[in-house]
Design a protein around this motif. Structure first.
Motif, PDB file in Angstrom:
ATOM      1  N   ALA A   2     -17.413   5.020 -56.592  1.00 41.15           N
ATOM      2  CA  ALA A   2     -17.466   3.695 -56.920  1.00 41.15           C
ATOM      3  C   ALA A   2     -18.138   2.922 -55.716  1.00 41.15           C
ATOM      4  O   ALA A   2     -18.787   1.836 -55.763  1.00 41.15           O
ATOM      5  CB  ALA A   2     -15.980   3.244 -56.800  1.00 41.15           C
ATOM      6  N   MET A   5     -21.956   2.468 -56.275  1.00 43.98           N
ATOM      7  CA  MET A   5     -22.269   1.703 -57.542  1.00 43.98           C
ATOM      8  C   MET A   5     -23.047   0.728 -57.290  1.00 43.98           C
ATOM      9  O   MET A   5     -22.952  -0.050 -55.996  1.00 43.98           O
ATOM     10  CB  MET A   5     -21.041   1.213 -58.397  1.00 43.98           C
ATOM     11  N   TYR A  10     -20.589  -2.716 -61.192  1.00 40.79           N
ATOM     12  CA  TYR A  10     -19.380  -2.842 -60.792  1.00 40.79           C
ATOM     13  C   TYR A  10     -19.046  -4.297 -61.465  1.00 40.79           C
ATOM     14  O   TYR A  10     -18.006  -4.477 -62.217  1.00 40.79           O
ATOM     15  CB  TYR A  10     -19.129  -3.063 -59.411  1.00 40.79           C
ATOM     16  N   ASP A  13     -18.370  -3.968 -65.072  1.00 42.32           N
ATOM     17  CA  ASP A  13     -17.114  -3.151 -65.597  1.00 42.32           C
ATOM     18  C   ASP A  13     -15.926  -4.099 -65.244  1.00 42.32           C
ATOM     19  O   ASP A  13     -14.968  -4.136 -66.036  1.00 42.32           O
ATOM     20  CB  ASP A  13     -17.132  -1.909 -64.701  1.00 42.32           C
ATOM     21  N   TRP A  14     -16.046  -4.783 -64.051  1.00 34.58           N
ATOM     22  CA  TRP A  14     -14.817  -5.842 -63.784  1.00 34.58           C
ATOM     23  C   TRP A  14     -14.673  -6.786 -64.811  1.00 34.58           C
ATOM     24  O   TRP A  14     -13.465  -7.017 -65.327  1.00 34.58           O
ATOM     25  CB  TRP A  14     -15.206  -6.201 -62.474  1.00 34.58           C
ATOM     26  N   MET A  47     -22.829  -1.374 -53.962  1.00 36.26           N
ATOM     27  CA  MET A  47     -21.447  -2.044 -53.223  1.00 36.26           C
ATOM     28  C   MET A  47     -21.425  -1.896 -51.652  1.00 36.26           C
ATOM     29  O   MET A  47     -20.902  -2.443 -51.008  1.00 36.26           O
ATOM     30  CB  MET A  47     -20.425  -1.382 -53.914  1.00 36.26           C
ATOM     31  N   SER A  81     -14.536 -10.872 -58.282  1.00 34.06           N
ATOM     32  CA  SER A  81     -14.851  -9.449 -58.598  1.00 34.06           C
ATOM     33  C   SER A  81     -14.520  -8.538 -57.247  1.00 34.06           C
ATOM     34  O   SER A  81     -14.096  -7.454 -57.123  1.00 34.06           O
ATOM     35  CB  SER A  81     -15.989  -9.198 -59.346  1.00 34.06           C
ATOM     36  N   ALA A  85     -12.454  -5.711 -55.486  1.00 33.88           N
ATOM     37  CA  ALA A  85     -12.824  -4.423 -54.770  1.00 33.88           C
ATOM     38  C   ALA A  85     -12.367  -4.090 -53.578  1.00 33.88           C
ATOM     39  O   ALA A  85     -12.084  -2.856 -53.273  1.00 33.88           O
ATOM     40  CB  ALA A  85     -14.519  -4.725 -55.186  1.00 33.88           C
ATOM     41  N   ILE A  90     -12.906  -0.338 -52.390  1.00 28.20           N
ATOM     42  CA  ILE A  90     -14.260  -0.023 -52.801  1.00 28.20           C
ATOM     43  C   ILE A  90     -15.146  -0.609 -51.687  1.00 28.20           C
ATOM     44  O   ILE A  90     -16.217   0.117 -51.594  1.00 28.20           O
ATOM     45  CB  ILE A  90     -14.682  -0.631 -54.321  1.00 28.20           C
TER      46      ILE A  90
END
Length: 305
Positions: A2, A5, A10, A13-14, A47, A81, A85, A90
């Motif tokens: 992750a 990513m 991200y 997906d979030w 990220m 988001s 994370a 993450i």
């Protein structure tokens, strides 16, 4: 992994996990727009590369072509988001902390609301003897303060002419490809609006013979710009400042406030979820009225000898 990513992946997906199906479709489309902007401005940013510097640069790049309020909305989406994370491990720290919100200089906006004399000139210019048209639509929003999508969704069945009320229970999703009825903006938007007797007479005649549960004003694909351009022509014809359809909603509220109607009553009529929204939107008017009240208080106290 992750942490490797890309930010845009991200975020995508979030938003699917936390926002899809949990927010209105029109709101979800705003998240999708944010995701597309991240792809456009930071397609390679990962990220594990996020820092206050890289995040601030992303905001600055976005701010070059957007006004400050739009940048703020963009920031709020991404920040939400990244807080998740952070909680998931993450990322190690919050890159949005102390972010500076910038934005390009706002362009010239249309007049926010009309005064009573200008409203009268606009209403006098309407053509109300040709059956259903945009003139009736403009009249109704001016008299009720409805949102654009709420007015589009109105059917003859929503009018209770005996009680002189209008039931607002839905909106019209004019922004999607598959137009249709949609929920109201929030629970407070479901409301009954009292109508004046003139509006009751006008719309009881207009809706006579129309299908009870079909939108009065929707005959084909609707675009907000179409109605705004029509209203612009009416304003110019009437010799008044050009205003948007949403500006008619502001006009309705401002006239009520100037007439001495309480903020609480105006908030309920507009379908605001709380009075804070009303106070923030019409702060300049409220402050002006408070100054007038202070003058009245001082004059009254001075008379007590």
């Amino acid at each position: 992994m992750a942490k490797d990513m890309k930010l845009h992946a991200y975020f995508k997906d979030w938003m699917k996990l936390y926002k899809q199906g949990a927010v209105r479709e029109v709101t979800y489309r705003k998240y999708q727009m944010t995701q597309r902007q991240i792809v456009l401005l930071a397609s390679t940013l990962k990220m594990n590369e996020l820092s206050r510097l890289t995040y601030q640069q992303l905001l600055n790049d976005y701010a070059e072509t957007h006004e400050r309020q739009t940048v703020m909305d963009f920031h709020r989406h991404i920040k939400s988001s990244l807080i998740d994370a952070l909680e998931e491990g993450i990322i190690d720290r919050d890159p949005t902390r102390k972010a500076i919100i910038k934005g390009k200089t706002p362009g010239k906006h249309k007049t926010k609301f009309l005064n009573q004399h200008e409203v009268q000139l606009l209403l006098d210019s309407l053509c109300l003897d040709e059956g259903v048209n945009w003139d009736y639509f403009i009249l109704l929003i001016t008299k009720t303060g409805l949102r654009f999508s709420e007015a589009l969704a109105l059917t003859p069945a929503d009018f209770d002419f005996a009680r002189q009320t209008l039931n607002v229970t839905k909106t019209w999703d004019y922004k999607s490809k598959e137009e249709g009825f949609a929920p109201t903006k929030n629970h407070s938007s479901i409301r009954k609006i009292q109508l004046d007797w003139q509006t009751v007479i006008q719309f009881s005649q207009l809706t006579k013979g129309l299908p009870d549960n079909k939108p009065i004003f929707v005959k084909s694909k609707i675009y907000n710009d179409t109605v705004n351009h029509y209203l612009e022509r009416l304003c110019k014809k009437a010799g008044i400042p050009v205003i948007s359809v949403h500006g008619l909603r502001h006009t309705h509220a401002s006239l009520l406030l100037y007439a001495g109607v309480s903020i609480a009553s105006v908030a309920r009529r507009l379908g605001h979820s709380n009075m804070n929204t009303t106070q923030q939107t019409y702060l300049h008017i409220i402050q002006e009225l408070e100054n007038q009240d202070n003058d009245k208080v001082m004059k009254h106290l001075a008379s007590l000898i």
